[in-house]
Design a protein around this motif. Structure first.
Motif, PDB file in Angstrom:
ATOM      1  N   UNK A   1       0.914  -1.161  -0.045  1.00 46.69           N
ATOM      2  CA  UNK A   1       0.110   0.053  -0.072  1.00 46.69           C
ATOM      3  C   UNK A   1       0.697   1.224   0.034  1.00 46.69           C
ATOM      4  N   UNK A   2       2.203   1.173   0.709  1.00 43.15           N
ATOM      5  CA  UNK A   2       2.800   2.417   0.581  1.00 43.15           C
ATOM      6  C   UNK A   2       3.678   2.702  -0.742  1.00 43.15           C
ATOM      7  N   UNK A   3       3.814   1.472  -1.365  1.00 41.25           N
ATOM      8  CA  UNK A   3       4.420   1.581  -2.692  1.00 41.25           C
ATOM      9  C   UNK A   3       3.425   2.240  -3.565  1.00 41.25           C
TER      10      UNK A   3
ATOM     11  N   UNK B   1      10.400   1.777  10.760  1.00 44.66           N
ATOM     12  CA  UNK B   1      10.357   0.344  11.684  1.00 44.66           C
ATOM     13  C   UNK B   1      11.566   0.260  12.128  1.00 44.66           C
ATOM     14  N   UNK B   2      12.860  -0.058  11.047  1.00 47.09           N
ATOM     15  CA  UNK B   2      14.255  -0.391  11.667  1.00 47.09           C
ATOM     16  C   UNK B   2      14.615   0.847  12.452  1.00 47.09           C
ATOM     17  N   UNK B   3      14.353   2.178  12.244  1.00 44.34           N
ATOM     18  CA  UNK B   3      14.919   3.124  13.229  1.00 44.34           C
ATOM     19  C   UNK B   3      14.330   2.922  14.436  1.00 44.34           C
TER      20      UNK B   3
ATOM     21  N   UNK C   1       7.811   3.609   0.357  1.00 49.36           N
ATOM     22  CA  UNK C   1       8.016   2.249   0.815  1.00 49.36           C
ATOM     23  C   UNK C   1       9.360   2.238   1.642  1.00 49.36           C
ATOM     24  N   UNK C   2      10.587   2.894   1.245  1.00 40.80           N
ATOM     25  CA  UNK C   2      11.774   3.002   1.902  1.00 40.80           C
ATOM     26  C   UNK C   2      11.581   3.865   3.288  1.00 40.80           C
ATOM     27  N   UNK C   3      10.722   4.731   3.177  1.00 36.39           N
ATOM     28  CA  UNK C   3      10.758   5.689   4.408  1.00 36.39           C
ATOM     29  C   UNK C   3       9.993   4.870   5.553  1.00 36.39           C
TER      30      UNK C   3
END
Length: 390
Positions: free
Chosen positions: A91-93, A108-110, A101-103
């Motif tokens: 959905x973000x893509x 989540x990773x941050x 998508x990368x943001x």
């Protein structure tokens, strides 16, 4: 190890009477890769759309356009409209392309990195990291809503607080005293009330008017029409829903033998006018075109209905329901030969669906070829007695 034992044990016992008797467990035990066919198809459609607009996407609520343009005939028999890809990452893509998508991944990773750089206890770190992992896993199969956004925001806030460091520039700013607060608070209150009045109230009022418009209320259909007019005039974010409900209700009024011809005409004319505005707002939305065609058909304006359904087909060339709508319109307009060809075109898109075979045979019969229709049924379905409304 415990997780593997529990999951493995459940898999071994999935066909037991104990599991089958419990609805929730039975539903979990029935999950298979083949059951995910619809979602996998939606993700493939989304990928096709994103390849066309990889950097900017289609904006929020944009999956509807991908669903129309890249519709797969194998989805016939599923619900007619999907406005989400049923995968948060996809959905973000769709909404913002690869950058969004990368943001989202980076968010989540941050949060996980922040937890491991913080001074929280090991137990808290494990718990919160597990919660983020659980969110990410379920996000593969569903779309976000209020009940996933709130816990996610809470977890991100906890990760932020646990890892945040003071900014010297902010710490040096003067602290508001009682005098300043007494000045600012009334202004903030007025601004807050104004925002609620401008943003929330119109939609709340429109929702109430729409509920009355589609309900049985004193005054009958005339009162319902008045509420529809009020709901549209409220200027809410739900205007498209209101207009689509208006088309549906206008159709039911037009088919009601107890309603006066004047009321039927008023309903249909109002619905045509409002759906025309909706199509003007979003001319590339095939769903709206189909709704517009439907209300034109109700009003007996078959030429204009055909014009709109042809636009819908141009926007979504593989969606069988549009072909069936066109075929029925042609039949109603006294063009059975043309209707026959369109019925068969719908069938040719996905010959595996018995309903479409029955529709194609109905097209033969409408065109006067009874023997051909029966032969088609025997060839495709093995019977001339079909349980179908075609």
């Amino acid at each position: 190890v415990s997780l593997l034992v529990v999951v493995g044990g459940f898999w071994v016992m999935r066909d037991s009477a104990w599991v089958r008797s419990e609805p929730t467990l039975a539903r979990i035990s029935s999950i298979t890769v083949s059951e995910g066919h619809t979602r996998f198809t939606l993700w493939g459609m989304a990928a096709e759309g994103v390849m066309k607009r990889p950097l900017v996407g289609y904006g929020h609520e944009g999956f509807n356009y991908i669903f129309n343009t890249y519709y797969k005939p194998s989805l016939y028999g599923q619900e007619p409209w999907f406005d989400r890809a049923h995968n948060v990452f996809v959905d973000w893509l769709v909404s913002g392309g690869i950058p969004a998508f990368l943001l989202f991944i980076g968010l989540l990773v941050s949060a996980v990195l922040a937890l491991y750089r913080s001074e929280v206890s090991r137990a808290e770190r494990i718990f919160l990291t597990g919660a983020i992992a659980a969110y990410a896993f379920q996000a593969l199969f569903v779309f976000d809503n209020l009940f996933t956004y709130i816990p996610l925001a809470a977890i991100l806030a906890m990760a932020h607080v646990a890892s945040s460091r003071p900014f010297k520039q902010i710490d040096r700013l003067p602290v508001l005293g009682t005098t300043e607060l007494n000045t600012v608070a009334p202004i903030m209150l007025v601004v807050g009330i104004a925002l609620v009045w401008a943003v929330n109230i119109p939609s709340m009022r429109a929702a109430g008017d729409l509920v009355h418009a589609i309900s049985g209320i004193p005054g009958g259909p005339q009162a319902n029409l008045d509420y529809f007019k009020k709901a549209v005039a409220d200027g809410s974010y739900g205007t498209q829903e209101i207009r689509e409900q208006l088309v549906s209700y206008a159709n039911s009024v037009a088919a009601n033998p107890s309603a006066s011809n004047q009321l039927k005409d008023e309903f249909v004319r109002f619905a045509i006018s409002e759906m025309g505005k909706e199509v003007e707002r979003a001319p590339l939305d095939a769903r709206l075109r189909a709704q517009y065609a439907l209300i034109y058909e109700t009003g007996g304006q078959y030429d204009k209905a055909l014009e709109q359904v042809n636009e819908a087909i141009a926007l979504s060339p593989k969606k069988q329901s549009f072909y069936l709508q066109k075929a029925n319109l042609l039949a109603s307009a006294g063009k059975p030969t043309e209707a026959r060809a369109v019925f068969h075109a719908a069938y040719d898109l996905a010959p595996s669906f018995p309903e479409l075979a029955a529709s194609a045979a109905a097209g033969d019969i409408l065109a006067g070829d009874l023997a051909g229709g029966k032969a088609f049924l025997m060839e495709k379905l093995g019977t001339t007695t079909v349980n179908s409304t075609a």
